[in-house]
Design a protein around this motif. Structure first.
Motif, mmCIF file in Angstrom:
data_model
loop_
_atom_site.group_PDB
_atom_site.id
_atom_site.type_symbol
_atom_site.label_atom_id
_atom_site.label_comp_id
_atom_site.label_asym_id
_atom_site.label_seq_id
_atom_site.Cartn_x
_atom_site.Cartn_y
_atom_site.Cartn_z
ATOM 1 N N MET A 36 42.785 51.979 27.081
ATOM 2 C CA MET A 36 43.828 51.490 27.985
ATOM 3 C C MET A 36 43.622 51.988 29.411
ATOM 4 O O MET A 36 44.179 51.420 30.350
ATOM 5 C CB MET A 36 45.219 51.913 27.490
ATOM 6 C CG MET A 36 45.639 51.268 26.188
ATOM 7 S SD MET A 36 47.413 51.410 25.842
ATOM 8 C CE MET A 36 47.696 53.160 26.016
ATOM 9 N N ALA A 37 42.861 53.049 29.594
ATOM 10 C CA ALA A 37 42.577 53.522 30.950
ATOM 11 C C ALA A 37 41.774 52.463 31.708
ATOM 12 O O ALA A 37 40.941 51.769 31.135
ATOM 13 C CB ALA A 37 41.807 54.839 30.890
ATOM 14 N N SER A 38 42.005 52.359 32.997
ATOM 15 C CA SER A 38 41.404 51.277 33.783
ATOM 16 C C SER A 38 39.884 51.286 33.746
ATOM 17 O O SER A 38 39.251 50.248 33.613
ATOM 18 C CB SER A 38 41.881 51.357 35.237
ATOM 19 O OG SER A 38 43.235 50.996 35.332
ATOM 20 N N GLY A 39 39.270 52.439 33.885
ATOM 21 C CA GLY A 39 37.817 52.501 33.836
ATOM 22 C C GLY A 39 37.169 52.224 35.187
ATOM 23 O O GLY A 39 37.826 51.898 36.176
ATOM 24 N N HIS A 40 35.838 52.356 35.199
ATOM 25 C CA HIS A 40 35.063 52.338 36.434
ATOM 26 C C HIS A 40 35.274 51.076 37.268
ATOM 27 O O HIS A 40 35.663 51.140 38.444
ATOM 28 C CB HIS A 40 33.577 52.502 36.061
ATOM 29 C CG HIS A 40 32.657 52.585 37.233
ATOM 30 N ND1 HIS A 40 31.291 52.691 37.087
ATOM 31 C CD2 HIS A 40 32.869 52.561 38.570
ATOM 32 C CE1 HIS A 40 30.719 52.738 38.278
ATOM 33 N NE2 HIS A 40 31.653 52.648 39.195
ATOM 34 N N LEU A 41 35.011 49.893 36.704
ATOM 35 C CA LEU A 41 35.075 48.653 37.475
ATOM 36 C C LEU A 41 36.480 48.375 37.993
ATOM 37 O O LEU A 41 36.680 48.151 39.190
ATOM 38 C CB LEU A 41 34.591 47.471 36.621
ATOM 39 C CG LEU A 41 34.691 46.084 37.274
ATOM 40 C CD1 LEU A 41 33.925 46.037 38.590
ATOM 41 C CD2 LEU A 41 34.202 45.013 36.311
ATOM 42 N N GLN A 42 37.471 48.395 37.116
ATOM 43 C CA GLN A 42 38.830 48.102 37.569
ATOM 44 C C GLN A 42 39.345 49.191 38.507
ATOM 45 O O GLN A 42 40.068 48.899 39.455
ATOM 46 C CB GLN A 42 39.784 47.950 36.383
ATOM 47 C CG GLN A 42 41.200 47.560 36.821
ATOM 48 C CD GLN A 42 42.042 47.097 35.665
ATOM 49 O OE1 GLN A 42 41.765 46.079 35.047
ATOM 50 N NE2 GLN A 42 43.079 47.850 35.359
ATOM 51 N N GLY A 43 38.945 50.416 38.254
ATOM 52 C CA GLY A 43 39.356 51.495 39.152
ATOM 53 C C GLY A 43 38.857 51.294 40.569
ATOM 54 O O GLY A 43 39.588 51.500 41.545
ATOM 55 N N ARG A 44 37.587 50.864 40.697
ATOM 56 C CA ARG A 44 37.049 50.610 42.045
ATOM 57 C C ARG A 44 37.724 49.393 42.672
ATOM 58 O O ARG A 44 37.916 49.350 43.900
ATOM 59 C CB ARG A 44 35.537 50.401 41.985
ATOM 60 C CG ARG A 44 34.720 51.620 41.546
ATOM 61 C CD ARG A 44 35.017 52.876 42.343
ATOM 62 N NE ARG A 44 36.161 53.602 41.800
ATOM 63 C CZ ARG A 44 36.816 54.567 42.440
ATOM 64 N NH1 ARG A 44 36.460 54.908 43.660
ATOM 65 N NH2 ARG A 44 37.829 55.186 41.872
ATOM 66 N N LEU A 45 38.088 48.400 41.863
ATOM 67 C CA LEU A 45 38.811 47.243 42.390
ATOM 68 C C LEU A 45 40.189 47.660 42.896
ATOM 69 O O LEU A 45 40.613 47.246 43.983
ATOM 70 C CB LEU A 45 38.955 46.176 41.312
ATOM 71 C CG LEU A 45 39.799 44.952 41.724
ATOM 72 C CD1 LEU A 45 39.170 44.224 42.904
ATOM 73 C CD2 LEU A 45 40.000 44.002 40.552
ATOM 74 N N LEU A 46 40.907 48.485 42.133
ATOM 75 C CA LEU A 46 42.225 48.939 42.573
ATOM 76 C C LEU A 46 42.131 49.686 43.897
ATOM 77 O O LEU A 46 42.934 49.469 44.808
ATOM 78 C CB LEU A 46 42.858 49.828 41.503
ATOM 79 C CG LEU A 46 43.301 49.140 40.220
ATOM 80 C CD1 LEU A 46 43.741 50.178 39.181
ATOM 81 C CD2 LEU A 46 44.431 48.146 40.473
ATOM 82 N N LYS A 47 41.142 50.565 44.004
ATOM 83 C CA LYS A 47 40.973 51.289 45.264
ATOM 84 C C LYS A 47 40.687 50.320 46.410
ATOM 85 O O LYS A 47 41.253 50.460 47.509
ATOM 86 C CB LYS A 47 39.830 52.304 45.142
ATOM 87 C CG LYS A 47 39.589 53.074 46.439
ATOM 88 C CD LYS A 47 38.410 54.031 46.317
ATOM 89 C CE LYS A 47 38.130 54.721 47.649
ATOM 90 N NZ LYS A 47 36.968 55.644 47.570
ATOM 91 N N MET A 48 39.840 49.332 46.170
ATOM 92 C CA MET A 48 39.495 48.367 47.223
ATOM 93 C C MET A 48 40.708 47.546 47.642
ATOM 94 O O MET A 48 40.927 47.295 48.836
ATOM 95 C CB MET A 48 38.375 47.447 46.734
ATOM 96 C CG MET A 48 37.875 46.464 47.797
ATOM 97 S SD MET A 48 37.013 47.278 49.166
ATOM 98 C CE MET A 48 35.440 47.662 48.377
#
Length: 210
Positions: A36-48
């Protein structure tokens, strides 16, 4: 996305960073639903997305292990905040140390409680909200978020394709699937917003309040 293509994508975007990598690994080792944790790809998208919108205040519904809150906080300017709510009090012992030990701890306000009732009591106008809590109450969380997000602000909703269950009649009686379907149907016909679904990972809906 094939494993090979996912590996290629992750090799060609910003790195996850050591702290988030260790958090993601610990989440999968020590929690029941680590994926359920966002993980690498989605995490970088959220930051962007945070970099693009430049919100002063972000509301998060569903903290889980704190991964997404940290990612969003990484994109914030100084003096800005992520207010994140987790309804499951059993999660606190794992999550709070990871948030408070992160390099962006000063930008995160972590609360154990129901965001649907507690967030409006803050009296804060939010520029962005991220809904990633109980799928059975997505519509309630959405209506709450619309009430506290400013006109022109953004609401992000995770898991809106729900492993493809939204188009699989075998899950018609599953309460979480029905919650996502009701949310998707509501947003699709809501004249108060603009919306788009990104078919990445488990589905991410981006909504702009008119």
């Amino acid at each position: 996305m094939t494993p090979e293509l996912e590996k290629y994508v992750l090799e060609h975007i910003d790195p996850e960073g050591d702290y988030l990598h260790r958090l993601y690994r610990a989440t999968n080792l020590h929690t029941v639903h680590g994926r359920m944790a966002s993980g690498h790809l989605q995490g970088r998208l959220l930051k962007m997305l945070v970099r693009m919108v430049r919100p002063k205040n972000i509301l998060e519904v569903g903290t889980f292990s704190g991964y997404s809150a940290i990612c969003m906080a990484e994109g914030l300017d100084d003096g800005c905040k992520v207010y994140t709510f987790e309804i499951n009090d059993e999660q606190e012992d794992f999550t709070r140390p990871w948030i408070e030990g992160s390099p962006v701890a000063d930008k995160i306000v972590f609360t154990i409680g129901d965001a649907i009732t507690e967030a409006p009591r803050l009296g804060i106008e939010f520029d962005m909200a991220f809904i990633d809590g109980d799928k059975r109450t997505y519509t309630e969380a959405y209506e709450m978020a619309l009430g506290v997000v400013r006109p022109g602000g953004f609401i992000l909703a995770d898991n809106t394709l729900w492993d493809g269950h939204v188009v699989d009649c075998a899950y018609d009686h599953d309460r979480q699937t029905r919650g996502i379907e009701e949310f998707n149907d509501l947003v699709a016909r809501d004249p108060r917003v603009e919306r788009v679904i990104l078919p990445m990972r488990d589905g991410l809906t981006i909504i702009r309040k008119l």
